[in-house]
Scaffold this motif. Structure first.
Motif, short mmCIF file in Angstrom:
data_model
loop_
_atom_site.label_atom_id
_atom_site.label_comp_id
_atom_site.label_asym_id
_atom_site.label_seq_id
_atom_site.Cartn_x
_atom_site.Cartn_y
_atom_site.Cartn_z
N ILE A 101 -20.61 34.49 10.07
CA ILE A 101 -19.41 33.85 9.54
C ILE A 101 -18.65 34.91 8.75
CG2 ILE A 101 -18.49 32.09 7.98
CD1 ILE A 101 -21.13 30.52 8.41
N VAL A 102 -17.37 35.07 9.05
CA VAL A 102 -16.54 36.02 8.32
C VAL A 102 -15.53 35.21 7.51
CG1 VAL A 102 -14.95 37.98 8.47
CG2 VAL A 102 -16.83 37.75 10.12
N GLU A 103 -15.57 35.43 6.20
CA GLU A 103 -14.75 34.66 5.26
C GLU A 103 -13.93 35.62 4.40
OE1 GLU A 103 -13.09 32.11 4.52
OE2 GLU A 103 -14.62 30.64 4.00
N ASP A 104 -12.78 35.15 3.96
CA ASP A 104 -11.96 35.97 3.07
C ASP A 104 -12.52 35.99 1.65
OD1 ASP A 104 -11.32 33.30 2.61
OD2 ASP A 104 -9.15 33.59 2.71
N ILE A 105 -12.94 34.80 1.15
CA ILE A 105 -13.37 34.72 -0.23
C ILE A 105 -14.38 33.59 -0.41
CG2 ILE A 105 -11.46 33.20 -0.89
CD1 ILE A 105 -11.35 34.81 -3.57
N VAL A 106 -15.38 33.84 -1.24
CA VAL A 106 -16.32 32.80 -1.65
C VAL A 106 -15.96 32.47 -3.09
CG1 VAL A 106 -18.71 32.12 -2.01
CG2 VAL A 106 -18.13 33.67 -0.14
N ASP A 107 -15.51 31.24 -3.29
CA ASP A 107 -15.09 30.78 -4.60
C ASP A 107 -16.16 29.84 -5.14
OD1 ASP A 107 -13.54 29.95 -6.83
OD2 ASP A 107 -11.70 30.25 -5.70
N SER A 108 -15.99 28.54 -4.97
CA SER A 108 -17.01 27.58 -5.45
C SER A 108 -18.26 27.61 -4.57
CB SER A 108 -16.44 26.17 -5.46
OG SER A 108 -16.26 25.69 -4.14
N GLY A 109 -18.07 27.96 -3.28
CA GLY A 109 -19.18 27.98 -2.34
C GLY A 109 -19.41 26.66 -1.64
N LEU A 110 -18.74 25.61 -2.06
CA LEU A 110 -18.98 24.27 -1.50
C LEU A 110 -18.68 24.20 0.00
CD1 LEU A 110 -17.55 22.16 -4.44
CD2 LEU A 110 -19.96 22.34 -3.77
N THR A 111 -17.49 24.64 0.39
CA THR A 111 -17.11 24.56 1.81
C THR A 111 -17.97 25.49 2.65
OG1 THR A 111 -14.86 23.95 1.20
CG2 THR A 111 -15.19 24.78 3.43
N LEU A 112 -18.21 26.69 2.18
CA LEU A 112 -19.01 27.66 2.94
C LEU A 112 -20.45 27.21 3.09
CD1 LEU A 112 -18.76 30.26 4.48
CD2 LEU A 112 -19.21 31.49 2.37
N SER A 113 -21.00 26.60 2.06
CA SER A 113 -22.36 26.05 2.14
C SER A 113 -22.44 24.98 3.22
CB SER A 113 -22.76 25.48 0.78
OG SER A 113 -24.00 24.85 0.85
N TRP A 114 -21.45 24.10 3.24
CA TRP A 114 -21.39 23.05 4.26
C TRP A 114 -21.26 23.67 5.65
CZ3 TRP A 114 -18.08 21.82 8.12
CH2 TRP A 114 -18.29 20.60 8.76
N LEU A 115 -20.38 24.66 5.79
CA LEU A 115 -20.15 25.29 7.09
C LEU A 115 -21.42 25.95 7.62
CD1 LEU A 115 -18.27 26.09 9.39
CD2 LEU A 115 -17.56 28.06 8.01
N LYS A 116 -22.12 26.67 6.76
CA LYS A 116 -23.36 27.32 7.20
C LYS A 116 -24.37 26.28 7.68
CE LYS A 116 -26.90 30.65 6.04
NZ LYS A 116 -27.62 31.39 5.03
N SER A 117 -24.54 25.21 6.93
CA SER A 117 -25.47 24.14 7.33
C SER A 117 -25.05 23.51 8.65
CB SER A 117 -25.54 23.05 6.26
OG SER A 117 -26.12 23.56 5.10
N ASN A 118 -23.76 23.30 8.81
CA ASN A 118 -23.24 22.72 10.05
C ASN A 118 -23.58 23.60 11.25
OD1 ASN A 118 -20.87 22.67 12.16
ND2 ASN A 118 -20.91 20.63 11.22
#
Length: 183
Positions: A101-118
């Motif tokens: 997964i390539v992301e611009d920024i990790v802020d709270s981590g909530l959305t990215l955590s969900w995306l990784k699990s998905n």
């Protein structure tokens, strides 16, 4: 667009174009080493990761496939509800694939955590994360980010894919947006 054109809109540049490009090359070398002899699918998170995926893929010394997702964490106003919805899903089956997964920024981590699990729930071979920026002070959940470009303070930043009201994404550097622009 250059710095002079928007000098009144920003407080300061925190990552120069030269520093970004040098770090992307270092990250690409590490990814090449870690995935030697393995397939690799880059999954860019729209819209912010467009610049990072483009530059990273060109810096890699291997064949690489790309796909894109757009996800939204929505709620009232500027606060996330923690509920994530997929606006654009992958175009291919990722069963057994090594996904980065390539992301611009990790802020709270909530959305990215969900995306990784998905993505993990889809039977992938592996899922790792590369983020150009991370704001450790803003984290609400721990997300294991294997490749981090730069750790930054919790300022509102623009450039290199990051926007404010869909502007500034095309800046070749990362800057702190002046508070008068959004308050």
């Amino acid at each position: 667009m250059d710095l002079a054109a928007i000098s009144g809109d920003i407080e300061r540049v925190i990552v120069t174009e030269e520093a970004l490009q040098a770090r992307i090359k270092e990250l690409a070398a590490q990814v090449d080493k870690d995935y030697e002899g393995k397939d690799l699918l880059l999954v860019g998170v729209l819209k912010g990761a467009v610049m990072a995926v483009a530059d990273l893929s060109r810096a890699l010394q291997r064949h690489v496939e790309m796909d894109w997702m757009a996800v939204s964490s929505y709620g009232s106003g500027t606060k996330s509800s923690g509920v994530v919805r997929i606006l654009k899903d992958l175009d291919r089956d990722i069963t057994g694939r090594n996904v980065l997964i390539v992301e611009d920024i990790v802020d709270s981590g909530l959305t990215l955590s969900w995306l990784k699990s998905n993505l993990e729930s889809r039977g992938v071979g592996s899922v790792e994360i590369l983020s150009i920026l991370r704001k450790p002070e803003a984290a609400k959940v721990h997300v294991d980010v294997k490749y981090v470009g730069f750790e930054i303070p919790p300022d509102f930043v623009i450039g290199y894919g990051l926007d404010f009201d869909e502007k500034y994404r095309n800046l070749p550097f990362i800057a702190v947006l002046a508070k008068h622009m959004y308050s």
